[in-house]
Scaffold this motif. Structure first.
Motif, mmCIF file in Angstrom:
data_model
loop_
_atom_site.group_PDB
_atom_site.id
_atom_site.type_symbol
_atom_site.label_atom_id
_atom_site.label_comp_id
_atom_site.label_asym_id
_atom_site.label_seq_id
_atom_site.Cartn_x
_atom_site.Cartn_y
_atom_site.Cartn_z
ATOM 1 N N THR A 107 0.974 14.489 5.727
ATOM 2 C CA THR A 107 1.598 13.781 4.611
ATOM 3 C C THR A 107 2.930 13.183 5.047
ATOM 4 O O THR A 107 3.213 12.015 4.762
ATOM 5 C CB THR A 107 1.803 14.717 3.404
ATOM 6 O OG1 THR A 107 0.523 15.193 2.970
ATOM 7 C CG2 THR A 107 2.505 14.004 2.264
ATOM 8 N N ALA A 108 3.733 13.960 5.755
ATOM 9 C CA ALA A 108 5.021 13.453 6.237
ATOM 10 C C ALA A 108 4.819 12.257 7.166
ATOM 11 O O ALA A 108 5.520 11.246 7.051
ATOM 12 C CB ALA A 108 5.794 14.562 6.952
ATOM 13 N N ALA A 109 3.829 12.348 8.058
ATOM 14 C CA ALA A 109 3.554 11.225 8.965
ATOM 15 C C ALA A 109 3.100 9.996 8.183
ATOM 16 O O ALA A 109 3.523 8.868 8.485
ATOM 17 C CB ALA A 109 2.489 11.632 9.987
ATOM 18 N N CYS A 110 2.267 10.192 7.174
ATOM 19 C CA CYS A 110 1.798 9.062 6.355
ATOM 20 C C CYS A 110 2.931 8.441 5.555
ATOM 21 O O CYS A 110 3.015 7.215 5.425
ATOM 22 C CB CYS A 110 0.672 9.516 5.429
ATOM 23 S SG CYS A 110 -0.896 9.826 6.260
ATOM 24 N N VAL A 111 3.816 9.273 5.022
ATOM 25 C CA VAL A 111 4.967 8.758 4.268
ATOM 26 C C VAL A 111 5.845 7.911 5.180
ATOM 27 O O VAL A 111 6.245 6.800 4.819
ATOM 28 C CB VAL A 111 5.773 9.917 3.627
ATOM 29 C CG1 VAL A 111 7.123 9.446 3.120
ATOM 30 C CG2 VAL A 111 4.979 10.564 2.498
ATOM 31 N N THR A 161 4.567 10.663 -3.191
ATOM 32 C CA THR A 161 5.869 10.701 -2.512
ATOM 33 C C THR A 161 6.396 9.297 -2.233
ATOM 34 O O THR A 161 7.547 8.991 -2.529
ATOM 35 C CB THR A 161 5.766 11.496 -1.193
ATOM 36 O OG1 THR A 161 5.294 12.808 -1.484
ATOM 37 C CG2 THR A 161 7.114 11.576 -0.504
ATOM 38 N N THR A 162 5.557 8.437 -1.674
ATOM 39 C CA THR A 162 6.046 7.095 -1.331
ATOM 40 C C THR A 162 6.320 6.261 -2.574
ATOM 41 O O THR A 162 7.229 5.426 -2.563
ATOM 42 C CB THR A 162 5.060 6.346 -0.404
ATOM 43 O OG1 THR A 162 3.772 6.315 -1.015
ATOM 44 C CG2 THR A 162 4.995 6.998 0.962
ATOM 45 N N ASN A 163 5.561 6.474 -3.629
ATOM 46 C CA ASN A 163 5.818 5.709 -4.843
ATOM 47 C C ASN A 163 7.088 6.149 -5.557
ATOM 48 O O ASN A 163 7.630 5.395 -6.356
ATOM 49 C CB ASN A 163 4.608 5.744 -5.782
ATOM 50 C CG ASN A 163 3.516 4.794 -5.343
ATOM 51 O OD1 ASN A 163 3.585 4.237 -4.248
ATOM 52 N ND2 ASN A 163 2.528 4.600 -6.165
ATOM 53 N N ILE A 164 7.576 7.325 -5.260
ATOM 54 C CA ILE A 164 8.906 7.708 -5.766
ATOM 55 C C ILE A 164 9.949 6.765 -5.179
ATOM 56 O O ILE A 164 10.858 6.326 -5.868
ATOM 57 C CB ILE A 164 9.229 9.182 -5.418
ATOM 58 C CG1 ILE A 164 8.357 10.113 -6.274
ATOM 59 C CG2 ILE A 164 10.712 9.487 -5.607
ATOM 60 C CD1 ILE A 164 8.426 11.576 -5.869
ATOM 61 N N TYR A 165 9.793 6.409 -3.908
ATOM 62 C CA TYR A 165 10.724 5.497 -3.244
ATOM 63 C C TYR A 165 10.436 4.031 -3.565
ATOM 64 O O TYR A 165 11.341 3.242 -3.789
ATOM 65 C CB TYR A 165 10.655 5.660 -1.714
ATOM 66 C CG TYR A 165 11.086 7.002 -1.227
ATOM 67 C CD1 TYR A 165 12.412 7.402 -1.309
ATOM 68 C CD2 TYR A 165 10.171 7.888 -0.682
ATOM 69 C CE1 TYR A 165 12.809 8.646 -0.869
ATOM 70 C CE2 TYR A 165 10.560 9.132 -0.234
ATOM 71 C CZ TYR A 165 11.883 9.511 -0.334
ATOM 72 O OH TYR A 165 12.272 10.734 0.104
ATOM 73 N N GLN A 193 -0.445 -1.087 6.585
ATOM 74 C CA GLN A 193 0.110 0.261 6.630
ATOM 75 C C GLN A 193 -0.897 1.198 7.278
ATOM 76 O O GLN A 193 -2.099 0.973 7.149
ATOM 77 C CB GLN A 193 0.438 0.729 5.223
ATOM 78 C CG GLN A 193 -0.736 0.629 4.280
ATOM 79 C CD GLN A 193 -0.311 0.624 2.829
ATOM 80 O OE1 GLN A 193 0.824 0.833 2.507
ATOM 81 N NE2 GLN A 193 -1.267 0.382 1.958
ATOM 82 N N PRO A 194 -0.437 2.234 7.950
ATOM 83 C CA PRO A 194 -1.376 3.122 8.640
ATOM 84 C C PRO A 194 -2.064 4.137 7.731
ATOM 85 O O PRO A 194 -2.982 4.824 8.169
ATOM 86 C CB PRO A 194 -0.484 3.831 9.661
ATOM 87 C CG PRO A 194 0.874 3.803 9.060
ATOM 88 C CD PRO A 194 0.958 2.518 8.283
ATOM 89 N N ARG A 253 3.892 4.615 6.043
ATOM 90 C CA ARG A 253 3.858 3.632 4.946
ATOM 91 C C ARG A 253 5.230 3.010 4.734
ATOM 92 O O ARG A 253 5.352 1.802 4.521
ATOM 93 C CB ARG A 253 3.376 4.287 3.650
ATOM 94 C CG ARG A 253 3.222 3.269 2.532
ATOM 95 C CD ARG A 253 2.636 3.865 1.282
ATOM 96 N NE ARG A 253 2.374 2.800 0.313
ATOM 97 C CZ ARG A 253 2.370 2.976 -0.980
ATOM 98 N NH1 ARG A 253 2.582 4.171 -1.492
ATOM 99 N NH2 ARG A 253 2.137 1.957 -1.792
ATOM 100 N N THR A 254 6.254 3.824 4.795
ATOM 101 C CA THR A 254 7.619 3.334 4.594
ATOM 102 C C THR A 254 8.031 2.396 5.725
ATOM 103 O O THR A 254 8.644 1.360 5.487
ATOM 104 C CB THR A 254 8.601 4.521 4.489
ATOM 105 O OG1 THR A 254 8.143 5.400 3.449
ATOM 106 C CG2 THR A 254 9.999 4.052 4.166
ATOM 107 N N ALA A 255 7.685 2.751 6.952
ATOM 108 C CA ALA A 255 8.094 1.948 8.110
ATOM 109 C C ALA A 255 7.471 0.552 8.093
ATOM 110 O O ALA A 255 8.073 -0.394 8.594
ATOM 111 C CB ALA A 255 7.714 2.666 9.403
ATOM 112 N N PHE A 256 6.267 0.426 7.519
ATOM 113 C CA PHE A 256 5.573 -0.861 7.536
ATOM 114 C C PHE A 256 5.606 -1.581 6.187
ATOM 115 O O PHE A 256 4.899 -2.571 6.007
ATOM 116 C CB PHE A 256 4.122 -0.680 7.994
ATOM 117 C CG PHE A 256 4.003 -0.427 9.466
ATOM 118 C CD1 PHE A 256 3.933 -1.483 10.356
ATOM 119 C CD2 PHE A 256 3.997 0.867 9.960
ATOM 120 C CE1 PHE A 256 3.844 -1.250 11.716
ATOM 121 C CE2 PHE A 256 3.913 1.106 11.316
ATOM 122 C CZ PHE A 256 3.833 0.046 12.202
#
Length: 177
Positions: A24-28, A69-73, A41-42, A31-34
């Motif tokens: 999950t941390a790697a996916c977050v 998690t990513t949609n919070i950001y 996104q990966p 997604r954020t990096a791209f």
């Protein structure tokens, strides 16, 4: 902890929970990096690989935690529901494909699937948007997003080429069943 395979609540081990958290941390991060490249996104590729090699439940949990998690950001809204629905279907299809003898070992069918998954995601998201937002003309709405679905599929294809030689070997070595 003495035994890293001790079952928690009957179906997940401590090792499962740790790997789900790490993935999950790697996916977050991925997604954020791209996020500056629309729909590239990966995470789609990662969800597919997890579902193919580790099953529906693990793929679904990583997807659920990643999207929330990513949609919070990046912004939480009704689109979160369509994302969760679309990715759930992709994970379910991936898991189903893993049950076809040899699919998990053949790269060409997997490449075709990850490419098409970008279009499937776009179509399912458009269907969800159609219902949630009450869009009157579905096909024009959907067809406007084909470019972004193409970007999504192409990104999936490239990320698959990068990740597919590594991720299954990592799973076999560090997260055996």
């Amino acid at each position: 902890m003495e035994n890293s395979n001790k079952h928690v609540s009957g179906w997940l081990t401590v090792r499962d929970i740790c790997f789900i958290a790490l993935l999950t941390a790697a996916c977050v991060v991925g997604r954020t990096a791209f996020q500056f490249i629309p729909n590239v996104q990966p995470i789609t590729t990662m969800f597919i690989l997890i579902s193919l090699y580790k099953g529906f439940t693990r793929g679904f949990l990583v997807m659920l935690l990643t999207i929330l998690t990513t949609n919070i950001y990046m912004g939480m809204g009704p689109w979160t529901l369509t994302q969760l629905f679309s990715y759930s279907v992709i994970i379910l299809v991936s898991f189903g494909l893993s049950k076809i003898p040899g699919f998990s070992q053949r790269k060409i069918p997997q490449l075709v699937f990850v490419l098409l998954a970008g279009y499937l995601f776009g179509f399912l998201t458009a269907c969800g948007d159609y219902v949630i937002y009450g869009i009157r003309a579905f096909w024009p709405y959907y067809l406007q997003g084909i470019y972004f679905d193409t970007m999504h599929g192409a990104g999936n294809f490239l990320f698959y080429l990068l990740l597919s030689p590594i991720v299954p070997r990592l799973f076999m070595r560090y997260w055996p069943d």
